[in-house]
Design a protein around this motif. Structure first.
Motif, PDB file in Angstrom:
ATOM      1  N   UNK A  36      -6.335   0.275   7.850  1.00 43.18           N
ATOM      2  CA  UNK A  36      -6.939  -0.469   6.737  1.00 43.18           C
ATOM      3  C   UNK A  36      -6.034  -0.491   5.507  1.00 43.18           C
ATOM      4  N   UNK A  37      -4.988   0.317   5.496  1.00 43.35           N
ATOM      5  CA  UNK A  37      -4.168   0.455   4.296  1.00 43.35           C
ATOM      6  C   UNK A  37      -3.586  -0.866   3.797  1.00 43.35           C
ATOM      7  N   UNK A  38      -2.981  -1.716   4.622  1.00 44.39           N
ATOM      8  CA  UNK A  38      -2.438  -2.967   4.076  1.00 44.39           C
ATOM      9  C   UNK A  38      -3.498  -3.833   3.377  1.00 44.39           C
ATOM     10  N   UNK A  39      -4.696  -3.889   3.918  1.00 43.39           N
ATOM     11  CA  UNK A  39      -5.771  -4.643   3.268  1.00 43.39           C
ATOM     12  C   UNK A  39      -6.161  -4.040   1.924  1.00 43.39           C
ATOM     13  N   UNK A  40      -6.196  -2.720   1.869  1.00 43.70           N
ATOM     14  CA  UNK A  40      -6.496  -2.039   0.607  1.00 43.70           C
ATOM     15  C   UNK A  40      -5.401  -2.299  -0.425  1.00 43.70           C
ATOM     16  N   UNK A  55       4.147  -3.712  -7.728  1.00 41.52           N
ATOM     17  CA  UNK A  55       5.361  -3.465  -6.932  1.00 41.52           C
ATOM     18  C   UNK A  55       5.126  -2.329  -5.943  1.00 41.52           C
ATOM     19  N   UNK A  56       4.419  -1.311  -6.352  1.00 43.81           N
ATOM     20  CA  UNK A  56       4.121  -0.184  -5.474  1.00 43.81           C
ATOM     21  C   UNK A  56       3.273  -0.626  -4.280  1.00 43.81           C
ATOM     22  N   UNK A  57       2.286  -1.465  -4.539  1.00 34.61           N
ATOM     23  CA  UNK A  57       1.441  -1.962  -3.445  1.00 34.61           C
ATOM     24  C   UNK A  57       2.281  -2.717  -2.416  1.00 34.61           C
ATOM     25  N   UNK A  58       3.161  -3.572  -2.880  1.00 39.56           N
ATOM     26  CA  UNK A  58       4.001  -4.343  -1.962  1.00 39.56           C
ATOM     27  C   UNK A  58       4.930  -3.403  -1.199  1.00 39.56           C
ATOM     28  N   UNK A  59       5.569  -2.494  -1.905  1.00 35.13           N
ATOM     29  CA  UNK A  59       6.509  -1.576  -1.274  1.00 35.13           C
ATOM     30  C   UNK A  59       5.846  -0.773  -0.158  1.00 35.13           C
ATOM     31  N   UNK A  60       4.679  -0.229  -0.432  1.00 37.29           N
ATOM     32  CA  UNK A  60       4.031   0.642   0.543  1.00 37.29           C
ATOM     33  C   UNK A  60       3.366  -0.136   1.680  1.00 37.29           C
ATOM     34  N   UNK A  61       3.261  -1.437   1.554  1.00 39.57           N
ATOM     35  CA  UNK A  61       2.779  -2.280   2.656  1.00 39.57           C
ATOM     36  C   UNK A  61       3.918  -2.679   3.589  1.00 39.57           C
ATOM     37  N   UNK A  62       5.151  -2.510   3.163  1.00 39.67           N
ATOM     38  CA  UNK A  62       6.298  -3.009   3.920  1.00 39.67           C
ATOM     39  C   UNK A  62       6.357  -2.454   5.332  1.00 39.67           C
ATOM     40  N   UNK A  72       1.777  -9.039   5.421  1.00 37.76           N
ATOM     41  CA  UNK A  72       2.572 -10.260   5.239  1.00 37.76           C
ATOM     42  C   UNK A  72       1.953 -11.131   4.150  1.00 37.76           C
ATOM     43  N   UNK A  73       0.627 -11.233   4.128  1.00 37.01           N
ATOM     44  CA  UNK A  73      -0.039 -12.016   3.079  1.00 37.01           C
ATOM     45  C   UNK A  73       0.280 -11.449   1.702  1.00 37.01           C
ATOM     46  N   UNK A  74       0.294 -10.153   1.588  1.00 39.48           N
ATOM     47  CA  UNK A  74       0.645  -9.510   0.317  1.00 39.48           C
ATOM     48  C   UNK A  74       2.051  -9.921  -0.104  1.00 39.48           C
ATOM     49  N   UNK A  75       2.989  -9.895   0.830  1.00 41.21           N
ATOM     50  CA  UNK A  75       4.349 -10.331   0.515  1.00 41.21           C
ATOM     51  C   UNK A  75       4.397 -11.784   0.073  1.00 41.21           C
ATOM     52  N   UNK A  76       3.671 -12.633   0.750  1.00 42.87           N
ATOM     53  CA  UNK A  76       3.655 -14.056   0.398  1.00 42.87           C
ATOM     54  C   UNK A  76       3.110 -14.275  -1.010  1.00 42.87           C
ATOM     55  N   UNK A  77       2.046 -13.560  -1.353  1.00 44.41           N
ATOM     56  CA  UNK A  77       1.462 -13.703  -2.693  1.00 44.41           C
ATOM     57  C   UNK A  77       2.400 -13.157  -3.769  1.00 44.41           C
TER      58      UNK A  77
END
Length: 150
Positions: A36-40, A55-62, A72-77
């Motif tokens: 669930x982490x990427x959605x969070x 930036x931290x949210x994007x980095x830790x979703x990588x 991927x949606x997070x990166x696109x946004x």
């Protein structure tokens, strides 16, 4: 403290500082949130007012970008974030993902986005088109640099 409270507390520790406290919070999130982490992180990104937190949210979703659509949606946004840090992390995430569905957004960002991020947009496009995430950091294709995600 219940699982949801632990997750909320840990999410609030994400500030982009790279501190020991932030990394400890990320480890807690990985253990307690799991898949669930990427959605969070996407939800947290959308609500964050500070660039460091975004930036931290994007980095830790990588690390999830190859297997999770929300990452991927997070990166696109984040490609169109008003701050440079989240845009850079978005390019890194999308380069690592090798997800070809990111190419239209990357091209649009290259055309319309901030001049300070153009090299990053180009490098992410190059990495995705060539199927080699290392090209995001090895922009000359020397084979001497690698992108390691933790």
């Amino acid at each position: 403290m219940d699982r949801q409270a632990i997750i909320e507390t840990a999410l609030n520790q994400l500030d982009g500082s790279g501190s020991d406290a932030e990394w400890a919070a990320v480890e807690l999130l990985r253990r307690h949130a799991g898949d669930r982490l990427p959605g969070l992180l996407l939800t947290q990104y959308r609500a964050a007012s500070k660039a460091g937190r975004r930036a931290s949210c994007v980095y830790h979703a990588t690390r999830y970008a190859r297997t999770n659509a929300e990452a991927v949606q997070l990166g696109k946004e984040a490609l169109f974030d008003r701050a440079h840090g989240p845009r850079y992390r978005a390019c890194l995430l999308l380069a690592y993902s090798l997800d070809r569905t990111a190419l239209p957004g990357l091209r649009k960002a290259l055309e319309m986005g901030s001049a300070s991020s153009r090299d990053d947009f180009r490098a992410a496009i190059d990495a995705v088109e060539n199927g080699n995430h290392h090209y995001f950091v090895d922009r000359e294709h020397s084979g001497m640099m690698t992108l390691n995600i933790r």
